[in-house]
Design an enzyme around this catalytic site. Structure first.
Site, PDB file in Angstrom:
ATOM      1  N   VAL A 145       0.903  -1.101   0.295  1.00  0.00           N
ATOM      2  CA  VAL A 145       0.028   0.025   0.466  1.00  0.00           C
ATOM      3  C   VAL A 145       0.669   1.469  -0.113  1.00  0.00           C
ATOM      4  O   VAL A 145       0.804   2.092  -0.575  1.00  0.00           O
ATOM      5  CB  VAL A 145      -1.079   0.523   1.767  1.00  0.00           C
ATOM      6  CG1 VAL A 145      -1.481   1.520   1.325  1.00  0.00           C
ATOM      7  CG2 VAL A 145      -1.976  -0.862   0.904  1.00  0.00           C
TER       8      VAL A 145
ATOM      9  N   LEU B  99     -17.248 -14.457  -8.461  1.00  0.00           N
ATOM     10  CA  LEU B  99     -17.910 -15.909  -8.288  1.00  0.00           C
ATOM     11  C   LEU B  99     -17.482 -17.137  -8.982  1.00  0.00           C
ATOM     12  O   LEU B  99     -18.169 -17.548  -9.529  1.00  0.00           O
ATOM     13  CB  LEU B  99     -18.902 -15.833  -9.573  1.00  0.00           C
ATOM     14  CG  LEU B  99     -20.114 -14.524  -8.212  1.00  0.00           C
ATOM     15  CD1 LEU B  99     -21.792 -14.477  -9.430  1.00  0.00           C
ATOM     16  CD2 LEU B  99     -20.366 -14.943  -6.998  1.00  0.00           C
TER      17      LEU B  99
ATOM     18  N   LEU C 156      -6.941  -1.151  -3.346  1.00  0.00           N
ATOM     19  CA  LEU C 156      -5.550  -2.038  -4.215  1.00  0.00           C
ATOM     20  C   LEU C 156      -5.918  -2.877  -4.569  1.00  0.00           C
ATOM     21  O   LEU C 156      -6.050  -3.940  -3.206  1.00  0.00           O
ATOM     22  CB  LEU C 156      -4.476  -1.225  -5.125  1.00  0.00           C
ATOM     23  CG  LEU C 156      -3.220  -0.645  -3.307  1.00  0.00           C
ATOM     24  CD1 LEU C 156      -2.840  -2.420  -2.986  1.00  0.00           C
ATOM     25  CD2 LEU C 156      -2.552   0.241  -3.857  1.00  0.00           C
ATOM     26  N   ARG C 157      -5.495  -3.913  -5.687  1.00  0.00           N
ATOM     27  CA  ARG C 157      -5.631  -5.614  -5.659  1.00  0.00           C
ATOM     28  C   ARG C 157      -4.151  -5.137  -5.846  1.00  0.00           C
ATOM     29  O   ARG C 157      -3.493  -4.862  -6.948  1.00  0.00           O
ATOM     30  CB  ARG C 157      -7.089  -5.744  -6.606  1.00  0.00           C
ATOM     31  CG  ARG C 157      -8.150  -5.783  -6.819  1.00  0.00           C
ATOM     32  CD  ARG C 157      -8.751  -6.281  -7.538  1.00  0.00           C
ATOM     33  NE  ARG C 157      -7.909  -5.567  -8.241  1.00  0.00           N
ATOM     34  CZ  ARG C 157      -8.674  -5.321  -9.793  1.00  0.00           C
ATOM     35  NH1 ARG C 157      -9.574  -6.062 -10.632  1.00  0.00           N
ATOM     36  NH2 ARG C 157      -8.294  -3.982 -10.433  1.00  0.00           N
TER      37      ARG C 157
ATOM     38  N   CYS D  70      -5.500  -8.594   2.302  1.00  0.00           N
ATOM     39  CA  CYS D  70      -6.499  -8.762   3.367  1.00  0.00           C
ATOM     40  C   CYS D  70      -7.717  -9.035   3.472  1.00  0.00           C
ATOM     41  O   CYS D  70      -8.151  -9.239   4.723  1.00  0.00           O
ATOM     42  CB  CYS D  70      -6.958  -7.654   1.974  1.00  0.00           C
ATOM     43  SG  CYS D  70      -5.701  -6.175   1.679  1.00  0.00           S
TER      44      CYS D  70
HETATM   45  C1  UDX Z   1      -8.110  -7.410  -1.902  1.00  0.00           C
HETATM   46  C2  UDX Z   1      -9.409  -6.724  -2.427  1.00  0.00           C
HETATM   47  O1  UDX Z   1     -10.104  -6.814  -4.117  1.00  0.00           O
HETATM   48  C3  UDX Z   1      -8.718  -5.148  -2.184  1.00  0.00           C
HETATM   49  O2  UDX Z   1      -9.802  -4.300  -3.260  1.00  0.00           O
HETATM   50  C4  UDX Z   1      -8.007  -4.920  -1.076  1.00  0.00           C
HETATM   51  O3  UDX Z   1      -7.971  -3.050  -1.046  1.00  0.00           O
HETATM   52  C5  UDX Z   1      -7.343  -5.748  -0.601  1.00  0.00           C
HETATM   53  O4  UDX Z   1      -7.787  -7.352  -0.732  1.00  0.00           O
HETATM   54  P1  UDX Z   1      -6.006  -8.872  -3.218  1.00  0.00           P
HETATM   55  O5  UDX Z   1      -5.739  -9.429  -2.532  1.00  0.00           O
HETATM   56  O6  UDX Z   1      -4.992  -8.334  -3.717  1.00  0.00           O
HETATM   57  O7  UDX Z   1      -7.218  -7.487  -3.024  1.00  0.00           O
HETATM   58  O8  UDX Z   1      -6.544  -9.634  -3.816  1.00  0.00           O
HETATM   59  P2  UDX Z   1      -8.213  -9.956  -4.967  1.00  0.00           P
HETATM   60  O9  UDX Z   1      -8.278 -10.075  -6.792  1.00  0.00           O
HETATM   61  O10 UDX Z   1      -8.921  -8.607  -4.398  1.00  0.00           O
HETATM   62  O11 UDX Z   1      -8.275 -11.854  -4.020  1.00  0.00           O
HETATM   63  C6  UDX Z   1      -8.460 -11.993  -2.838  1.00  0.00           C
HETATM   64  C7  UDX Z   1      -8.267 -13.526  -2.856  1.00  0.00           C
HETATM   65  O12 UDX Z   1      -9.695 -14.183  -4.016  1.00  0.00           O
HETATM   66  C8  UDX Z   1      -7.460 -14.921  -4.020  1.00  0.00           C
HETATM   67  O13 UDX Z   1      -6.762 -15.081  -3.064  1.00  0.00           O
HETATM   68  C9  UDX Z   1      -8.560 -14.728  -4.975  1.00  0.00           C
HETATM   69  O14 UDX Z   1      -7.413 -16.055  -5.507  1.00  0.00           O
HETATM   70  C10 UDX Z   1      -9.872 -15.053  -4.852  1.00  0.00           C
HETATM   71  N1  UDX Z   1     -10.464 -15.143  -5.880  1.00  0.00           N
HETATM   72  C11 UDX Z   1     -11.013 -13.826  -6.238  1.00  0.00           C
HETATM   73  C12 UDX Z   1     -11.646 -16.108  -5.580  1.00  0.00           C
HETATM   74  O15 UDX Z   1     -11.127 -17.215  -5.418  1.00  0.00           O
HETATM   75  N2  UDX Z   1     -12.216 -16.519  -6.571  1.00  0.00           N
HETATM   76  C13 UDX Z   1     -13.007 -14.927  -6.760  1.00  0.00           C
HETATM   77  O16 UDX Z   1     -13.628 -15.119  -7.863  1.00  0.00           O
HETATM   78  C14 UDX Z   1     -12.371 -13.854  -7.148  1.00  0.00           C
END
Ligand code: UDX
Length: 441
Positions: A11, A253, A153-154, A263
């Site tokens: 961040v 989904l 942010l992701r 996060c």
């Molecule tokens: C997340 C939030 O998206 C972001 O807004 C916040 O600030 C921090 O947490 P991030 O942890 O970088 O971001 O990843 P993200 O792309 O959101 O995915 C999180 C987890 O969920 C991953 O392990 C991903 O594989 C999983 N995921 C995501 C699923 O299993 N299915 C999905 O449909 C989406």
């Protein structure tokens, strides 16, 4: 305007480099000298697409620098962004020790009017608490204001998310502070980014509620996927049709081995704990946490089932270790649960990840796992190949080549990357999440 960003994790570093790109003069401060040394030598301590270019560009134009000297940085700055870590403690509460220490330090240092902007994810009430510490302990009789500015942010697309956010949330009691922070974000106004201006507690809650909702969507579809397996339905078609309802939306989904990262796991725990603290339990989120933990375990069961119940001395090839593609972050990654459990059961693990192996070696050294140089060398001699993370390079594997080098052709596709029928027709035993392999007549 001069800005200090404290904390050079994902961040802090992305925000620091992004704000410098917006035309601010930014000093990124960290207590850990090694991190600052790495940054000053032109390297980035973790992998994040586009970040190195952004940092290099702004260091070259002299708007971005790195230092361990908090006092000097703060004295020069009008705004101080807090981006230090707030990991979950053993009960799931956000550990605020780094934030608290910084508040004490700032109280000693502030020499003029300052706006403190909190980007770290902190429980409701923390911003007011930070301000009270600084106000109570400040050495100089100066005014300070505080703004809650949660970051969404992701990882893997952090630079893009910072430069083109869906929205910017600013919470504060002070019009003066809000005007300064809005000015900092002026380039985003120009691209018509929605700004949501709220009170402190509301801004803090928006972050937790947003992340918990996204985590809920994932756990929801994972449970639907498990039920699809039982009843013979296809979760992809279910998710697609659900997502076409605009009230539901198609994102988040995608079923899989459970969410990980820095996060969702931490923020869901912290929100559930906050609910208990205020005697207003968030039961949905408590269940999401449980469902996610069992989803990770369920992946181990899938692997064991494919190996007819016995993994002892079997060689398991894992493709992908990071919690998602395009990051070296392995925090709370499903791969960790899978590896721990399989090693405990006497399996041999071979693994490959395009960028996360160095991080993974810190948890599982080379004495425990054989790290390989690509998907094919990992698959060599294995009894099962498991796709754990959907890196692009695993999306189009030459499965015929894989079949030639493995011991037995078995594929566990935990991210549903492949077409079950095609893989089965190639002679693989195959499993994925929420889709039953059915021949069509
Ligand atoms: C997340 C939030 O998206 C972001 O807004 C916040 O600030 C921090 O947490 P991030 O942890 O970088 O971001 O990843 P993200 O792309 O959101 O995915 C999180 C987890 O969920 C991953 O392990 C991903 O594989 C999983 N995921 C995501 C699923 O299993 N299915 C999905 O449909 C989406």
């Amino acid at each position: 305007m001069h800005i200090t960003v404290v904390g050079t994790g994902y961040v802090g570093l992305v925000a620091g480099a992004g704000l410098a790109d917006f035309g601010m003069h930014v000093i990124c401060v960290d207590k850990i000298k090694e991190k600052i040394d790495i940054l000053n030598s032109g390297e980035i301590p973790f992998y994040e697409p586009g970040l190195k270019e952004l940092v290099d560009r702004n260091v070259a134009n002299k708007r971005l620098s790195f230092s361990t000297d908090l006092k000097s940085a703060v004295e020069q700055s009008l705004a101080i962004f807090i981006a230090v870590g707030t990991p979950a403690d053993e009960r799931g509460r956000a550990d605020l020790s780094a934030v608290e220490e910084l508040a004490h330090d700032l109280a000693r240092i502030v020499n003029d009017y300052k706006v403190i902007v909190t980007k770290s994810t902190v429980p409701v009430g923390t911003n007011r608490w930070i301000k009270s510490i600084i106000d109570k302990e400040k050495k100089n009789p100066v005014e300070i204001d505080i703004v809650s500015n949660p970051e969404f942010l992701r990882e893997g697309s952090a630079v893009e998310d910072f430069m083109r956010p869906n929205r910017v949330v600013l919470g504060s009691d002070s019009q003066r502070a809000l005007a300064i922070v809005k000015d900092i974000y002026r380039p985003l106004y120009l691209i018509e980014t929605p700004f949501v201006i709220t009170g402190l507690e509301t801004a803090e809650m928006i972050k937790y509620a947003s992340n918990a909702f996204l985590a809920t969507k994932i756990s929801f579809i994972n449970e639907i996927a498990n039920l699809c397996e039982a009843v013979g339905a296809d979760v992809h078609q279910v998710a697609k049709a659900m997502g076409l309802d605009r009230r539901i939306g198609p994102k988040f989904l995608h079923p899989g081995p459970g969410f990980g990262g820095s996060c969702f796991p931490k923020d869901t725990l912290a929100l559930a704990q906050l609910g208990r603290d205020y005697n207003s339990p968030i039961r949905i989120v408590e269940t999401v946490i449980e469902v996610n933990n069992s989803q990770k375990e369920r992946m181990v069961e899938k692997i064991i089932d494919l190996l007819d119940g016995n993994v002892k001395d079997k060689t398991i090839a894992l493709l992908g270790l990071s919690f998602k593609p395009n990051t070296s972050d392995i925090r709370e990654a499903p791969s960790i649960t899978i590896v721990k459990s399989l090693l405990d059961k006497g399996a041999k693990i071979k693994a490959y990840d395009p960028v996360a192996m160095d991080e993974f070696k810190k948890l599982f050294p080379e004495t425990q796992i054989q790290y390989c140089e690509d998907a094919y060398s990992t698959a060599e001699g294995s009894d099962i190949v498991v796709i754990v993370t959907e890196w692009n390079e695993f999306r189009n594997l030459d499965l015929k080549r894989i079949k030639e080098v493995v011991n037995t052709p078995i594929l566990a596709d935990l991210r549903n990357v492949y077409d079950p029928i095609k893989v089965k027709n190639l002679g693989f035993k195959y499993t994925c999440v929420g889709r039953v392999v059915k021949e069509i007549h």
